[in-house]
Write a protein that holds these residues in place. Structure first.
Motif, PDB file in Angstrom:
ATOM      1  N   ASN A  81     -10.482  12.752 -37.289  1.00 63.02           N
ATOM      2  CA  ASN A  81     -10.569  13.380 -35.966  1.00 63.02           C
ATOM      3  C   ASN A  81     -11.939  13.711 -35.521  1.00 63.02           C
ATOM      4  OD1 ASN A  81     -10.043  14.488 -33.446  1.00 63.02           O
ATOM      5  ND2 ASN A  81      -8.234  15.496 -34.166  1.00 63.02           N
ATOM      6  N   PRO A  82     -12.402  13.271 -34.779  1.00 61.32           N
ATOM      7  CA  PRO A  82     -14.126  13.890 -34.180  1.00 61.32           C
ATOM      8  C   PRO A  82     -13.859  15.114 -33.703  1.00 61.32           C
ATOM      9  CG  PRO A  82     -13.211  11.777 -32.907  1.00 61.32           C
ATOM     10  CD  PRO A  82     -12.011  12.226 -33.541  1.00 61.32           C
ATOM     11  N   THR A  83     -12.935  15.582 -33.364  1.00 57.74           N
ATOM     12  CA  THR A  83     -12.814  17.433 -33.215  1.00 57.74           C
ATOM     13  C   THR A  83     -13.038  18.210 -34.805  1.00 57.74           C
ATOM     14  OG1 THR A  83     -10.635  17.322 -33.498  1.00 57.74           O
ATOM     15  CG2 THR A  83     -11.439  16.838 -31.306  1.00 57.74           C
ATOM     16  N   LEU A  84     -12.818  17.293 -35.652  1.00 59.03           N
ATOM     17  CA  LEU A  84     -13.048  18.097 -36.928  1.00 59.03           C
ATOM     18  C   LEU A  84     -14.660  18.384 -37.100  1.00 59.03           C
ATOM     19  CD1 LEU A  84     -10.477  16.511 -39.395  1.00 59.03           C
ATOM     20  CD2 LEU A  84     -10.503  18.725 -38.251  1.00 59.03           C
ATOM     21  N   TYR A  85     -15.557  17.294 -36.666  1.00 60.99           N
ATOM     22  CA  TYR A  85     -16.886  17.454 -36.708  1.00 60.99           C
ATOM     23  C   TYR A  85     -17.243  18.388 -35.842  1.00 60.99           C
ATOM     24  CZ  TYR A  85     -16.824  13.123 -39.666  1.00 60.99           C
ATOM     25  OH  TYR A  85     -16.466  12.323 -40.837  1.00 60.99           O
ATOM     26  N   GLU A  86     -16.778  18.469 -34.589  1.00 62.81           N
ATOM     27  CA  GLU A  86     -17.376  19.365 -33.423  1.00 62.81           C
ATOM     28  C   GLU A  86     -16.940  20.891 -34.119  1.00 62.81           C
ATOM     29  OE1 GLU A  86     -15.041  18.162 -30.324  1.00 62.81           O
ATOM     30  OE2 GLU A  86     -16.049  16.045 -30.004  1.00 62.81           O
ATOM     31  N   ALA A  87     -15.717  20.986 -34.576  1.00 63.77           N
ATOM     32  CA  ALA A  87     -15.686  22.327 -35.088  1.00 63.77           C
ATOM     33  C   ALA A  87     -16.586  22.602 -36.120  1.00 63.77           C
ATOM     34  CB  ALA A  87     -14.120  22.488 -35.409  1.00 63.77           C
ATOM     35  N   ALA A  88     -16.885  21.686 -37.115  1.00 66.35           N
ATOM     36  CA  ALA A  88     -17.694  22.120 -38.108  1.00 66.35           C
ATOM     37  C   ALA A  88     -19.147  22.422 -37.646  1.00 66.35           C
ATOM     38  CB  ALA A  88     -17.735  20.945 -39.163  1.00 66.35           C
ATOM     39  N   ILE A  89     -19.623  21.875 -36.501  1.00 54.67           N
ATOM     40  CA  ILE A  89     -21.122  21.823 -35.973  1.00 54.67           C
ATOM     41  C   ILE A  89     -20.924  23.381 -35.300  1.00 54.67           C
ATOM     42  CG2 ILE A  89     -22.601  21.230 -33.985  1.00 54.67           C
ATOM     43  CD1 ILE A  89     -21.682  18.171 -34.501  1.00 54.67           C
ATOM     44  N   VAL A  90     -19.870  23.627 -34.727  1.00 54.78           N
ATOM     45  CA  VAL A  90     -19.693  24.950 -34.072  1.00 54.78           C
ATOM     46  C   VAL A  90     -20.151  26.043 -34.959  1.00 54.78           C
ATOM     47  CG1 VAL A  90     -18.430  26.652 -32.835  1.00 54.78           C
ATOM     48  CG2 VAL A  90     -18.596  24.176 -32.059  1.00 54.78           C
ATOM     49  N   ASP A  91     -19.355  25.740 -36.294  1.00 57.76           N
ATOM     50  CA  ASP A  91     -19.442  26.849 -37.379  1.00 57.76           C
ATOM     51  C   ASP A  91     -20.757  26.834 -38.239  1.00 57.76           C
ATOM     52  OD1 ASP A  91     -16.673  27.740 -36.917  1.00 57.76           O
ATOM     53  OD2 ASP A  91     -15.871  26.351 -38.207  1.00 57.76           O
ATOM     54  N   GLY A  92     -21.786  25.858 -37.562  1.00 61.57           N
ATOM     55  CA  GLY A  92     -22.822  25.958 -38.269  1.00 61.57           C
ATOM     56  C   GLY A  92     -22.843  24.926 -39.530  1.00 61.57           C
ATOM     57  N   ALA A  93     -22.124  24.131 -39.859  1.00 57.98           N
ATOM     58  CA  ALA A  93     -22.319  23.159 -40.949  1.00 57.98           C
ATOM     59  C   ALA A  93     -23.211  22.081 -40.966  1.00 57.98           C
ATOM     60  CB  ALA A  93     -20.640  22.590 -41.079  1.00 57.98           C
ATOM     61  N   SER A  94     -23.755  21.885 -41.921  1.00 57.50           N
ATOM     62  CA  SER A  94     -24.980  20.885 -41.989  1.00 57.50           C
ATOM     63  C   SER A  94     -24.369  19.547 -42.043  1.00 57.50           C
ATOM     64  CB  SER A  94     -25.920  21.108 -43.049  1.00 57.50           C
ATOM     65  OG  SER A  94     -25.264  21.154 -44.608  1.00 57.50           O
ATOM     66  N   ARG A  95     -25.114  18.426 -42.193  1.00 61.69           N
ATOM     67  CA  ARG A  95     -24.592  17.111 -42.140  1.00 61.69           C
ATOM     68  C   ARG A  95     -23.649  16.882 -43.641  1.00 61.69           C
ATOM     69  NH1 ARG A  95     -26.405  13.796 -37.702  1.00 61.69           N
ATOM     70  NH2 ARG A  95     -25.022  12.182 -38.698  1.00 61.69           N
ATOM     71  N   TRP A  96     -24.713  17.594 -44.365  1.00 63.22           N
ATOM     72  CA  TRP A  96     -24.157  17.179 -45.831  1.00 63.22           C
ATOM     73  C   TRP A  96     -22.775  18.064 -46.122  1.00 63.22           C
ATOM     74  CZ3 TRP A  96     -24.467  14.766 -49.975  1.00 63.22           C
ATOM     75  CH2 TRP A  96     -24.007  15.189 -51.408  1.00 63.22           C
ATOM     76  N   ARG A  97     -22.690  19.292 -45.400  1.00 64.51           N
ATOM     77  CA  ARG A  97     -21.505  19.962 -45.646  1.00 64.51           C
ATOM     78  C   ARG A  97     -20.225  19.349 -44.719  1.00 64.51           C
ATOM     79  NH1 ARG A  97     -20.635  23.729 -49.609  1.00 64.51           N
ATOM     80  NH2 ARG A  97     -22.708  24.868 -49.887  1.00 64.51           N
ATOM     81  N   GLN A  98     -20.610  18.705 -43.574  1.00 64.50           N
ATOM     82  CA  GLN A  98     -19.676  17.848 -42.964  1.00 64.50           C
ATOM     83  C   GLN A  98     -19.230  16.646 -43.693  1.00 64.50           C
ATOM     84  OE1 GLN A  98     -21.010  16.729 -38.982  1.00 64.50           O
ATOM     85  NE2 GLN A  98     -22.343  18.581 -39.098  1.00 64.50           N
ATOM     86  N   MET A  99     -19.929  16.157 -44.395  1.00 63.59           N
ATOM     87  CA  MET A  99     -19.690  14.947 -45.285  1.00 63.59           C
ATOM     88  C   MET A  99     -18.677  15.343 -46.373  1.00 63.59           C
ATOM     89  SD  MET A  99     -21.987  12.461 -47.327  1.00 63.59           S
ATOM     90  CE  MET A  99     -22.961  11.857 -45.832  1.00 63.59           C
TER      91      MET A  99
END
Length: 320
Positions: free
Chosen positions: A208-226
């Motif tokens: 679900n792309p919204t998971l990445y969007e929520a992670a970006i809002v929370d300040g997660a880096s690309r590594w943390r998202q992965m």
């Protein structure tokens, strides 16, 4: 049609169900679908299941002149030889070592490629890379080993390049036993890694792309998202493929190994698949070769059942 009656304040519903269709009627109704299945069904029955009847010779001193039904019955004699024959023990060791190397180095490569491709935002570049990395899958092992032989032989381009650049003497890549296992693993990576990547990319497409969007809002880096989104999304796929891989722990692939073997690498490169061929076909020890092959299949079956059950205990979805 149904009837309803009231007894002591409780409603009792009695239903008269329509009679179940007979099997013959259902088969006739779905006849065109079954006709489509028929060629594949005939293939698997004739070429996969019927030949399994030949495993009976593992329990006999089989003689082609006496046939299956009249050869002398010896029970588990040939299975005992598996653990008494020093050559079989060495071959099993080679097979397990090759499986370990392929699992350690070849199995993670498609996962890494899928994670890297998932980060590529340019779709044209992404499709180009996908095409380049999975095209080798369509080459036969005969072609792959032929390419490797041309490049790595004593007068090959690799040795010529090493001599021209570093002044090195030719390296016997194809004759030196120490190079055999690394070359096998590298060939598997080059040929199959891109194809395996498709499976993991398909799994990533369902995130679900919204998971990445929520992670970006929370300040997660690309590594943390992965680490927290992408990897958990394909964890189930990884486990299923690992279970299936464990089922082939003693199956190293005949064609590739057979083509790479030579008298110099026989001691380190002879695995169960090639051993069955040399012992059962070339030396005409049909019963012992069949016993080794049957033993290999039973080990794979037990491992699949055990690991599948273990995965379910840890809350993951198994193969079945």
């Amino acid at each position: 049609m149904s009837t309803t009656s009231v007894e002591a304040g409780n409603t009792v519903i009695e239903s008269k169900k329509a009679p179940t269709r007979s099997l013959a009627a259902r088969l006739f109704r779905e006849r065109y679908g079954f006709l489509l299945l028929l060629p594949g069904l005939v293939y698997f029955i004739w070429f996969r299941y019927v030949p399994m009847l030949g495993n009976i010779i593992a329990f006999e001193d089989y003689s082609p002149f006496k046939g299956f039904l009249h050869s002398d019955w010896v029970g588990l004699k040939h299975f005992k030889r598996i653990f008494e024959d020093a050559e079989v023990v060495r071959v099993i060791g080679n097979t397990l070592w090759l499986f370990f190397l392929q699992t350690l180095f070849a199995f993670p490569v498609p996962i890494i490629l899928a994670l890297m491709l998932n980060e590529v935002r340019n779709q044209r570049v992404k499709r180009l890379i996908q095409s380049v990395v999975y095209l080798p899958h369509f080459l036969s092992w005969v072609v792959v080993v032929g390419i490797v032989t041309i490049f790595l032989k004593t007068e090959g381009i690799v040795n010529k390049g090493l001599h021209f650049v570093f002044g090195m003497e030719p390296i016997q890549f194809l004759q030196e036993p120490g190079w055999f296992m690394p070359l096998i693993v590298l060939e598997v990576i080059w040929k199959e890694a891109g194809w395996g990547t498709i499976i993991f990319l398909a799994a990533l497409a369902g995130v679900n792309p919204t998971l990445y969007e929520a992670a970006i809002v929370d300040g997660a880096s690309r590594w943390r998202q992965m680490w927290h989104i992408t990897l958990p999304a394909i964890r189930g796929t990884i486990i299923i493929l690992l279970i299936l891989r464990l089922g082939s722990v003693l199956d190293s692939g005949f064609t590739q190994i057979f083509l790479m073997l030579n008298p110099f690498t026989m001691d380190v490169g002879n695995v169960l698949d090639t051993f069955v061929y040399f012992k059962g076909i070339q030396q005409s020890d049909f019963s012992f070769g069949t016993a080794v092959g049957l033993f290999k299949g039973l080990v794979g079956l037990v491992l699949i059942l055990a690991v599948n059950r273990l995965a379910k205990k840890f809350g993951e979805e198994g193969v079945f």
